[in-house]
Design an enzyme around this catalytic site. Structure first.
Site, PDB file in Angstrom:
ATOM      1  N   HIS A 173     117.443  -6.803  36.258  1.00 41.28           N
ATOM      2  CA  HIS A 173     118.370  -6.565  37.359  1.00 41.28           C
ATOM      3  C   HIS A 173     119.656  -5.973  36.792  1.00 41.28           C
ATOM      4  O   HIS A 173     120.301  -6.583  35.942  1.00 41.28           O
ATOM      5  CB  HIS A 173     118.648  -7.892  38.063  1.00 41.28           C
ATOM      6  CG  HIS A 173     119.421  -7.775  39.333  1.00 41.28           C
ATOM      7  ND1 HIS A 173     118.880  -8.047  40.563  1.00 41.28           N
ATOM      8  CD2 HIS A 173     120.692  -7.403  39.576  1.00 41.28           C
ATOM      9  CE1 HIS A 173     119.776  -7.865  41.510  1.00 41.28           C
ATOM     10  NE2 HIS A 173     120.894  -7.480  40.923  1.00 41.28           N
ATOM     11  N   HIS A 214     124.933 -16.461  40.317  1.00 41.53           N
ATOM     12  CA  HIS A 214     125.847 -16.229  39.201  1.00 41.53           C
ATOM     13  C   HIS A 214     127.241 -16.768  39.511  1.00 41.53           C
ATOM     14  O   HIS A 214     127.607 -17.001  40.661  1.00 41.53           O
ATOM     15  CB  HIS A 214     125.929 -14.733  38.856  1.00 41.53           C
ATOM     16  CG  HIS A 214     126.470 -13.865  39.956  1.00 41.53           C
ATOM     17  ND1 HIS A 214     125.771 -13.592  41.107  1.00 41.53           N
ATOM     18  CD2 HIS A 214     127.639 -13.195  40.076  1.00 41.53           C
ATOM     19  CE1 HIS A 214     126.468 -12.804  41.886  1.00 41.53           C
ATOM     20  NE2 HIS A 214     127.609 -12.546  41.298  1.00 41.53           N
ATOM     21  N   GLU A 252     135.491 -11.504  44.128  1.00 37.79           N
ATOM     22  CA  GLU A 252     134.742 -10.606  44.996  1.00 37.79           C
ATOM     23  C   GLU A 252     135.076 -10.847  46.465  1.00 37.79           C
ATOM     24  O   GLU A 252     134.881 -11.932  46.996  1.00 37.79           O
ATOM     25  CB  GLU A 252     133.241 -10.806  44.785  1.00 37.79           C
ATOM     26  CG  GLU A 252     132.784 -10.613  43.339  1.00 37.79           C
ATOM     27  CD  GLU A 252     131.322 -10.957  43.141  1.00 37.79           C
ATOM     28  OE1 GLU A 252     130.641 -11.297  44.132  1.00 37.79           O
ATOM     29  OE2 GLU A 252     130.848 -10.902  41.988  1.00 37.79           O
ATOM     30  N   HIS A 288     134.261 -14.735  47.183  1.00 36.53           N
ATOM     31  CA  HIS A 288     133.776 -15.533  46.064  1.00 36.53           C
ATOM     32  C   HIS A 288     134.756 -15.318  44.922  1.00 36.53           C
ATOM     33  O   HIS A 288     134.749 -14.274  44.268  1.00 36.53           O
ATOM     34  CB  HIS A 288     132.359 -15.115  45.663  1.00 36.53           C
ATOM     35  CG  HIS A 288     131.371 -15.243  46.787  1.00 36.53           C
ATOM     36  ND1 HIS A 288     130.468 -14.254  47.102  1.00 36.53           N
ATOM     37  CD2 HIS A 288     131.168 -16.238  47.679  1.00 36.53           C
ATOM     38  CE1 HIS A 288     129.736 -14.643  48.134  1.00 36.53           C
ATOM     39  NE2 HIS A 288     130.138 -15.843  48.499  1.00 36.53           N
ATOM     40  N   HIS A 346     127.584 -18.201  43.567  1.00 39.99           N
ATOM     41  CA  HIS A 346     127.035 -17.589  44.770  1.00 39.99           C
ATOM     42  C   HIS A 346     125.726 -16.883  44.447  1.00 39.99           C
ATOM     43  O   HIS A 346     125.358 -16.707  43.291  1.00 39.99           O
ATOM     44  CB  HIS A 346     128.029 -16.629  45.427  1.00 39.99           C
ATOM     45  CG  HIS A 346     128.651 -15.635  44.486  1.00 39.99           C
ATOM     46  ND1 HIS A 346     129.572 -15.979  43.534  1.00 39.99           N
ATOM     47  CD2 HIS A 346     128.483 -14.292  44.363  1.00 39.99           C
ATOM     48  CE1 HIS A 346     129.952 -14.912  42.862  1.00 39.99           C
ATOM     49  NE2 HIS A 346     129.294 -13.869  43.330  1.00 39.99           N
TER      50      HIS A 346
END
Length: 427
Positions: free
Chosen positions: A280, A323, A329, A353, A359
């Site tokens: 990812h 993570h 964010e 976040h 989250h």
């Protein structure tokens, strides 16, 4: 229709009347057509050339022609590091519903509500149903990046006219005066105010192509108003909103040249890169614009989007993984569905976040992603974005206590159950 010049931070020269732009000296003793020469700087005079932003304007009247002492506007919900609320930000995840547009007539500026801020930036929301008529605005505190989520807008600026629709962004530099007209009945969206100018991120190993291209950023052709009347000029200065009476339109620049100007960008033109086999990629690969900081490798603000794209990685967990992050964010959704939250995070919503606030996907998304066959999938109807900052976001009183806040946001993870099985391995 407005005329545009392409290029990002490139040098542009444009005139609305032939002969208005001097060809030799920037500030001639006798400017052409009886105009006034005026320079606008958004950087120190001695800044490196690549970071030195200026524009020479040739105006019908100079900007010093204010008609009244500034009046402080106290009834507003604009906040930043200079104008704070006395609330504490809890170290937890937060999410808000989209704003409803009131029946009371409000334009983009009068509708502003600040959600979060820190020492380098702020995030505002607008929800308007009226055009600015005899009023104009500028921010002395930072550049404004508009993310349109509902309704097309016409930005009438000192440098010319920009028309933008949902899926486009518009950046108005610090100090540039402008007026916003609605091209539809209502308009709603997000604004990131940055004390630092935005740049295109370095591509590094990506190479020469991909992400946002310079030629897709569009600056306006010169256009001017020569109007006298009873007008108001609103200014955001040190977090406060001020009002000044002026007897003329400030959009009276007949010609200009420089690398300081408002611009727009169509997010559909972004060329994403992604993993094509396994694992990812980090969300930084989706960075459109970045306002760098003095700390190497970190930004005051990264403007990141999650656009339509193919997802093809094999043998991996495709949604954003769980993570905790040192960056902060603030997210929004422009259209469609966000792949990590299929419920609750809808068009016009926002989420926060902050650093080390864990989250990731909710239970339904996690279960689906853990069990589905990983064939190539085309994410068609989606466009989410993130204002990511190296500084923690401080919430405003409005954001913390608003009816828009989803007080049950944390429950989206509560149904996650462990499937851990302790196996004793004999030695």
């Amino acid at each position: 229709m407005p005329v545009y010049h392409s290029g990002f931070h490139s040098y542009v020269e444009t005139e609305a009347l032939n002969g208005a732009l001097p060809k030799e000296q920037n500030s001639p003793q006798h400017p052409n057509l009886g105009l006034f020469a005026e320079q606008v700087n958004n950087s120190a005079f001695t800044a490196p050339r690549s970071e030195n932003f200026k524009a020479w304007q040739y105006r019908i009247r100079p900007s010093v022609l204010h008609c009244s002492e500034p009046e402080l506007i106290t009834q507003h919900l604009i906040r930043d590091i200079h104008h704070k609320d006395s609330v504490l930000t809890p170290p937890t995840q937060m999410r808000w519903n989209a704003r409803e547009i009131t029946e009371e007539k409000v334009d983009v500026i009068s509708s502003l509500v600040t959600m979060v801020y820190n020492s380098v930036a702020a995030v505002h929301l607008y929800a308007a149903n009226s055009s600015m008529d005899k009023s104009y605005f500028y921010s002395a505190d930072g550049d404004w990046l508009y993310v349109l989520e509902e309704g097309a807008l016409r930005f009438k600026t000192e440098m010319g006219i920009i028309e933008a629709s949902v899926g486009e962004i518009v950046v108005i530099p610090r100090g540039i005066r402008y007026q916003i007209e609605l091209l539809e009945d209502v308009a709603r969206g997000y604004i990131c105010e940055s004390q630092q100018a935005f740049y295109l991120p370095e591509r590094g190993p990506i190479g020469a192509n991909g992400l946002a291209e310079e030629r897709h950023f569009l600056a306006p052709d010169a256009s001017f108003e020569n109007k006298e009347g009873d007008f108001s000029l609103y200014a955001k200065f040190q977090g406060q909103l001020w009002k000044m009476k002026i007897p003329y339109s400030p959009l009276d620049v007949v010609a200009w040249h420089g690398n300081l100007y408002p611009y727009k960008y169509n997010l559909k033109l972004f060329s994403p890169v992604n993993a094509v086999l396994k694992d990812h990629s980090d969300p930084s690969i989706f960075t459109v614009l970045s306002a760098p900081s003095l700390s190497k490798g970190t930004a005051n603000i990264d403007f990141v989007i999650f656009p339509p794209r193919w997802v093809v990685a094999e043998g991996t967990f495709r949604p954003p993984y769980y993570h905790r992050n040192i960056m902060s964010e603030f997210m929004g959704l422009i259209q469609g569905q966000y792949d990590a939250k299929e419920e609750g995070f809808l068009k016009g919503c926002s989420s926060l976040h902050n650093p080390m606030s864990a989250h990731g996907p909710d239970m339904d998304v996690y279960t689906k992603a853990s069990n589905e066959e990983l064939k190539p999938v085309r994410y068609k109807d989606t466009l989410a974005f993130m204002f990511e900052s190296k500084e923690p976001w401080q919430v405003t009183n409005f954001a913390l206590n608003s009816v828009l806040r989803q007080k049950d946001y944390l429950t989206c993870w509560q149904s996650l159950e462990t499937s851990f099985k302790e196996v004793v391995v004999e030695k």
